[in-house]
Motif scaffolding. Structure first.
Motif, mmCIF file in Angstrom:
data_model
loop_
_atom_site.group_PDB
_atom_site.id
_atom_site.type_symbol
_atom_site.label_atom_id
_atom_site.label_comp_id
_atom_site.label_asym_id
_atom_site.label_seq_id
_atom_site.Cartn_x
_atom_site.Cartn_y
_atom_site.Cartn_z
ATOM 1 N N SER A 156 0.837 -1.214 0.000
ATOM 2 C CA SER A 156 0.000 0.000 0.000
ATOM 3 C C SER A 156 0.860 1.248 0.000
ATOM 4 C CB SER A 156 -0.921 0.007 1.221
ATOM 5 O OG SER A 156 -1.807 -1.075 1.186
ATOM 6 N N VAL A 157 1.914 1.279 0.844
ATOM 7 C CA VAL A 157 2.823 2.432 0.890
ATOM 8 C C VAL A 157 3.526 2.598 -0.455
ATOM 9 C CG1 VAL A 157 4.957 3.280 1.950
ATOM 10 C CG2 VAL A 157 3.130 2.392 3.383
ATOM 11 N N ALA A 158 3.962 1.480 -1.048
ATOM 12 C CA ALA A 158 4.637 1.551 -2.352
ATOM 13 C C ALA A 158 3.674 2.063 -3.418
ATOM 14 C CB ALA A 158 5.174 0.173 -2.727
ATOM 15 N N LEU A 159 2.432 1.638 -3.382
ATOM 16 C CA LEU A 159 1.434 2.094 -4.355
ATOM 17 C C LEU A 159 1.141 3.580 -4.190
ATOM 18 C CD1 LEU A 159 -0.468 1.166 -6.611
ATOM 19 C CD2 LEU A 159 -2.169 0.657 -4.880
ATOM 20 N N SER A 163 2.011 6.388 -6.916
ATOM 21 C CA SER A 163 0.967 7.308 -7.384
ATOM 22 C C SER A 163 1.396 8.753 -7.201
ATOM 23 C CB SER A 163 -0.334 7.063 -6.634
ATOM 24 O OG SER A 163 -0.810 5.776 -6.877
ATOM 25 N N ALA A 164 2.013 9.057 -6.044
ATOM 26 C CA ALA A 164 2.483 10.434 -5.807
ATOM 27 C C ALA A 164 3.577 10.801 -6.812
ATOM 28 C CB ALA A 164 2.999 10.561 -4.378
ATOM 29 N N LEU A 165 4.517 9.902 -7.075
ATOM 30 C CA LEU A 165 5.584 10.148 -8.053
ATOM 31 C C LEU A 165 5.001 10.353 -9.431
ATOM 32 C CD1 LEU A 165 8.628 10.263 -8.684
ATOM 33 C CD2 LEU A 165 8.539 7.784 -9.049
ATOM 34 N N GLN A 166 4.007 9.552 -9.807
ATOM 35 C CA GLN A 166 3.366 9.681 -11.109
ATOM 36 C C GLN A 166 2.661 11.036 -11.218
ATOM 37 O OE1 GLN A 166 0.375 6.724 -11.894
ATOM 38 N NE2 GLN A 166 0.929 6.614 -14.063
#
Length: 183
Positions: A156-159, A163-166
């Motif tokens: 979840s943290v990686a997702l 998403s934030a990086l994207q």
């Protein structure tokens, strides 16, 4: 049962203990329920009265037979409605010998007790093994559950991070296109 019904039981030996019980089941429905109960008279083979129960809906009794023969259990219904009665009678016969116990009487008994002890120990051992196995499985399940939770949190943290990086990269891309389109 309408008004009177008698049942017989043949007692084979003098001195036997006769156990009996009865319960009145009102078969006409609850609107005709009468708490008055029934009467039960127990008579010996010679017609002598042994027990007398009055106005009972259920009871348990026993007596020691003074003589062998047919004993009668007579139920009397004073209610105007038909009653159904669950009745049970059994006898216990204990033979008494004047002979004293000898070692050869006890040896088979001791042998059977030893076999029973071995069987009980085997059952206890199997139960202990199953309990230990259950505890082991519970620990494995707990560790797997924790591992699964940690893995799900990490994913979840990686997702969220991806998403934030994207979102950051898309914003930067649109900002550059805006700057280039002005020039």
């Amino acid at each position: 049962m309408d008004r009177e019904e008698c049942l017989s039981h043949d007692v084979k030996y003098e001195g036997d203990t006769v156990h009996f019980s009865f319960v009145v089941i009102n078969s006409e429905g609850s609107r005709h329920y009468s708490p008055a109960g029934v009467d039960l008279v127990v008579k010996g083979p010679g017609g002598e009265q042994i027990h007398d129960f009055r106005d009972k809906t259920s009871d348990i009794g026993q007596f020691v037979s003074s003589s062998k023969g047919v004993h009668r259990f007579c139920f009397y219904n004073k209610s105007p409605y038909h009653e159904m009665i669950d009745f049970d009678v059994r006898e216990a016969h204990f033979s008494h010998h004047e002979e004293h116990a000898k070692d050869d009487h006890f040896n088979p008994l001791i042998e059977q007790i030893s076999k029973l002890q071995e069987s009980i120990y085997g059952i206890w051992s199997e139960q202990h093994y199953l309990d230990a196995q259950s505890q082991q499985q519970a620990l494995v399940n707990l560790k797997m559950s924790k591992g699964t939770i940690y893995k799900a949190c990490f994913e979840s943290v990686a997702l969220v991070g991806a998403s934030a990086l994207q979102a950051y990269l898309l914003k930067r891309l649109f900002d550059r296109k805006m700057v280039l389109s002005r020039v």
